[in-house]
Design a protein around this motif. Sequence first.
Motif, PDB file in Angstrom:
ATOM      1  N   LEU A 195      29.961  12.071  80.242  1.00 23.30           N
ATOM      2  CA  LEU A 195      30.819  12.733  79.259  1.00 23.30           C
ATOM      3  C   LEU A 195      31.898  11.785  78.754  1.00 23.30           C
ATOM      4  O   LEU A 195      32.202  11.749  77.557  1.00 23.30           O
ATOM      5  CB  LEU A 195      31.453  13.977  79.874  1.00 23.30           C
ATOM      6  CG  LEU A 195      30.500  15.109  80.275  1.00 23.30           C
ATOM      7  CD1 LEU A 195      31.292  16.272  80.860  1.00 23.30           C
ATOM      8  CD2 LEU A 195      29.660  15.589  79.099  1.00 23.30           C
ATOM      9  N   ALA A 196      32.478  11.016  79.656  1.00 21.33           N
ATOM     10  CA  ALA A 196      33.561  10.111  79.266  1.00 21.33           C
ATOM     11  C   ALA A 196      33.068   9.008  78.340  1.00 21.33           C
ATOM     12  O   ALA A 196      33.824   8.527  77.477  1.00 21.33           O
ATOM     13  CB  ALA A 196      34.195   9.500  80.514  1.00 21.33           C
ATOM     14  N   SER A 197      31.821   8.596  78.494  1.00 23.06           N
ATOM     15  CA  SER A 197      31.298   7.514  77.668  1.00 23.06           C
ATOM     16  C   SER A 197      30.663   8.004  76.371  1.00 23.06           C
ATOM     17  O   SER A 197      30.307   7.188  75.507  1.00 23.06           O
ATOM     18  CB  SER A 197      30.272   6.705  78.465  1.00 23.06           C
ATOM     19  OG  SER A 197      29.166   7.515  78.827  1.00 23.06           O
ATOM     20  N   ALA A 198      30.522   9.305  76.215  1.00 23.72           N
ATOM     21  CA  ALA A 198      29.947   9.853  74.980  1.00 23.72           C
ATOM     22  C   ALA A 198      30.984   9.794  73.857  1.00 23.72           C
ATOM     23  O   ALA A 198      32.190   9.817  74.112  1.00 23.72           O
ATOM     24  CB  ALA A 198      29.493  11.291  75.202  1.00 23.72           C
ATOM     25  N   PRO A 199      30.526   9.732  72.612  1.00 23.25           N
ATOM     26  CA  PRO A 199      31.484   9.703  71.492  1.00 23.25           C
ATOM     27  C   PRO A 199      32.285  10.992  71.418  1.00 23.25           C
ATOM     28  O   PRO A 199      31.722  12.080  71.511  1.00 23.25           O
ATOM     29  CB  PRO A 199      30.585   9.522  70.265  1.00 23.25           C
ATOM     30  CG  PRO A 199      29.230  10.007  70.694  1.00 23.25           C
ATOM     31  CD  PRO A 199      29.137   9.691  72.147  1.00 23.25           C
ATOM     32  N   GLN A 200      33.594  10.871  71.291  1.00 26.81           N
ATOM     33  CA  GLN A 200      34.486  12.025  71.210  1.00 26.81           C
ATOM     34  C   GLN A 200      35.109  12.059  69.824  1.00 26.81           C
ATOM     35  O   GLN A 200      35.857  11.161  69.450  1.00 26.81           O
ATOM     36  CB  GLN A 200      35.574  11.944  72.279  1.00 26.81           C
ATOM     37  CG  GLN A 200      35.044  11.818  73.702  1.00 26.81           C
ATOM     38  CD  GLN A 200      34.276  13.038  74.153  1.00 26.81           C
ATOM     39  OE1 GLN A 200      34.638  14.176  73.846  1.00 26.81           O
ATOM     40  NE2 GLN A 200      33.188  12.825  74.897  1.00 26.81           N
ATOM     41  N   GLN A 201      34.782  13.076  69.055  1.00 28.70           N
ATOM     42  CA  GLN A 201      35.250  13.183  67.679  1.00 28.70           C
ATOM     43  C   GLN A 201      35.776  14.593  67.442  1.00 28.70           C
ATOM     44  O   GLN A 201      35.040  15.568  67.597  1.00 28.70           O
ATOM     45  CB  GLN A 201      34.103  12.883  66.699  1.00 28.70           C
ATOM     46  CG  GLN A 201      34.463  12.965  65.245  1.00 28.70           C
ATOM     47  CD  GLN A 201      35.417  11.864  64.812  1.00 28.70           C
ATOM     48  OE1 GLN A 201      35.205  10.711  65.147  1.00 28.70           O
ATOM     49  NE2 GLN A 201      36.469  12.218  64.097  1.00 28.70           N
ATOM     50  N   SER A 202      37.036  14.724  67.107  1.00 26.25           N
ATOM     51  CA  SER A 202      37.572  16.041  66.792  1.00 26.25           C
ATOM     52  C   SER A 202      37.134  16.460  65.400  1.00 26.25           C
ATOM     53  O   SER A 202      36.691  15.639  64.584  1.00 26.25           O
ATOM     54  CB  SER A 202      39.100  16.025  66.885  1.00 26.25           C
ATOM     55  OG  SER A 202      39.633  15.119  65.946  1.00 26.25           O
ATOM     56  N   GLY A 203      37.264  17.760  65.125  1.00 28.71           N
ATOM     57  CA  GLY A 203      36.907  18.265  63.809  1.00 28.71           C
ATOM     58  C   GLY A 203      35.924  19.413  63.877  1.00 28.71           C
ATOM     59  O   GLY A 203      35.520  19.847  64.955  1.00 28.71           O
ATOM     60  N   PRO A 204      35.496  19.910  62.721  1.00 33.41           N
ATOM     61  CA  PRO A 204      34.667  21.117  62.675  1.00 33.41           C
ATOM     62  C   PRO A 204      33.161  20.884  62.778  1.00 33.41           C
ATOM     63  O   PRO A 204      32.404  21.848  62.830  1.00 33.41           O
ATOM     64  CB  PRO A 204      35.011  21.697  61.298  1.00 33.41           C
ATOM     65  CG  PRO A 204      35.274  20.481  60.457  1.00 33.41           C
ATOM     66  CD  PRO A 204      35.943  19.492  61.379  1.00 33.41           C
ATOM     67  N   ALA A 205      32.707  19.625  62.815  1.00 26.83           N
ATOM     68  CA  ALA A 205      31.270  19.352  62.756  1.00 26.83           C
ATOM     69  C   ALA A 205      30.603  19.636  64.103  1.00 26.83           C
ATOM     70  O   ALA A 205      30.959  19.022  65.121  1.00 26.83           O
ATOM     71  CB  ALA A 205      31.029  17.909  62.337  1.00 26.83           C
ATOM     72  N   TYR A 206      29.625  20.531  64.104  1.00 27.51           N
ATOM     73  CA  TYR A 206      28.937  20.833  65.354  1.00 27.51           C
ATOM     74  C   TYR A 206      28.159  19.624  65.853  1.00 27.51           C
ATOM     75  O   TYR A 206      28.058  19.402  67.070  1.00 27.51           O
ATOM     76  CB  TYR A 206      27.993  22.025  65.195  1.00 27.51           C
ATOM     77  CG  TYR A 206      27.393  22.437  66.528  1.00 27.51           C
ATOM     78  CD1 TYR A 206      28.174  23.079  67.474  1.00 27.51           C
ATOM     79  CD2 TYR A 206      26.072  22.130  66.863  1.00 27.51           C
ATOM     80  CE1 TYR A 206      27.658  23.432  68.726  1.00 27.51           C
ATOM     81  CE2 TYR A 206      25.544  22.479  68.104  1.00 27.51           C
ATOM     82  CZ  TYR A 206      26.346  23.127  69.030  1.00 27.51           C
ATOM     83  OH  TYR A 206      25.842  23.453  70.263  1.00 27.51           O
TER      84      TYR A 206
END
Length: 449
Positions: A195-206
């Motif tokens: 989980l920590a290495s996955a891309p983290q992007q805030s916002g409304p896109a599922y």
Amino acid sequence: MSGTDVKLLLRSTRVVTPGGTRPAAVAVTGGTIDAVLPYDTEPPSGARVEDFGDDVLLPGLVDTHVHVNDPGRTEWEGFWTATRAAAAGGITTLLDMPLNSLPPTTTVEHLRVKQRVAEPKVHVDTGFWGGAVPTNVKDLRPLYEAGVFGFKCFLSPSGVEEFPELDQEQLARSMAEIAGFGGLLIVHAEDPHHLASAPQQSGPAYADFLASRPRDAENTAIEGLIAHARRLNARVHVLHLSSSDALPLIAAARREGVRLTVETCPHFLTLTAEEVPDGATEFKCCPPIREAANQDLLWQGLADGTIDCIVSDHSPCTTDLKTPDFASAWGGISSLQLGLPAIWTEARRRGHTLDDVARWMSAAPAALAGLHRKGAIEAGRDADFAVLAPDATFTVDPAGLFHRNQVTAYAGRTLHGVVRSTWLRGVRIAADGVLAEPTGRLRTRENRA
């Protein structure tokens, strides 16, 4: 059948029994199924007869994965509202998860607080899971002796600070302790490093949210659980499986004799990533709803027995916490009242029967928890039933749901299967959306037989 002692006879042309669906009359005495008889059996003198015609008489559903959040976060849910929703949806027994309430169920004292709050409010039979957190290994055996059905842990952050996750050393220590007294460990299996290495992007896109909870996080966590369970000969249950990639690993472990069981949830079986609108965080849960091809394989896992049961993971919150930002919105899907029709709608489309649904949503969860009086229509079991009109349809209106905050990913969907009534120990507790006063009992391991 004990003759004139029978007080109630329930008839249907379609009664779902362990031996299959058939016309039958179910005799009930003192809240217990006395016998399953031929449909045209003459009622004993003085017995009340309820004839459901062609509506299906199912065993009451058993939901072993419900976040009631009471006490402490009762603005999210509560025993009164959650158990009303359960009764309206054909559920007659539920087990409450140990977190999101304040206090969490991590000590006997905390369990007693929760039981005192729940007892006057429950419309269905209600039991409790304990929690396994880094600091409470010493509390696990006392909790078990106090009647919890097993212990839940997280391998990644739970979302609430009062219920921290276990690292691998802590997991092994807790699992060894629980295995030592024959208990069950149920696990939210997502690996924190993935989980920590996955891309983290805030916002409304599922799509961005889905990328932040990759399948490898589930697969790696489950692989580690299997290794610990094999070494310790421990009973381990995988909660809310969403990654179909893990199914071959699970099947192989079970063939080896690893004591592993698995559940999935209605949202993983009826909703797909491709249909989630951007900003629609009523669809957010962890692990996430994945693609249609993944869903097909989950159904195959149910069909071949790799996945044991279907339970709700009802995890509600207040409306304001479902912000349009998938990164910050509370993760949880509210479906307690809708699980049976949602699953039946998809199951019938895929060629499954109500016998299958009863096995996945009643018999298997009851067996998982050791609720030996629940889960089937047969002599000696509690007289718990759901009466379903399987061909009737309805469109989900959130305003018609009984859980506290009417947020649901199923809003506007047309579903097959209308729950006409629900019966708990021979008493009708819900009928056509009208709920009786609460008659549920608190369940513990000691009084399950």
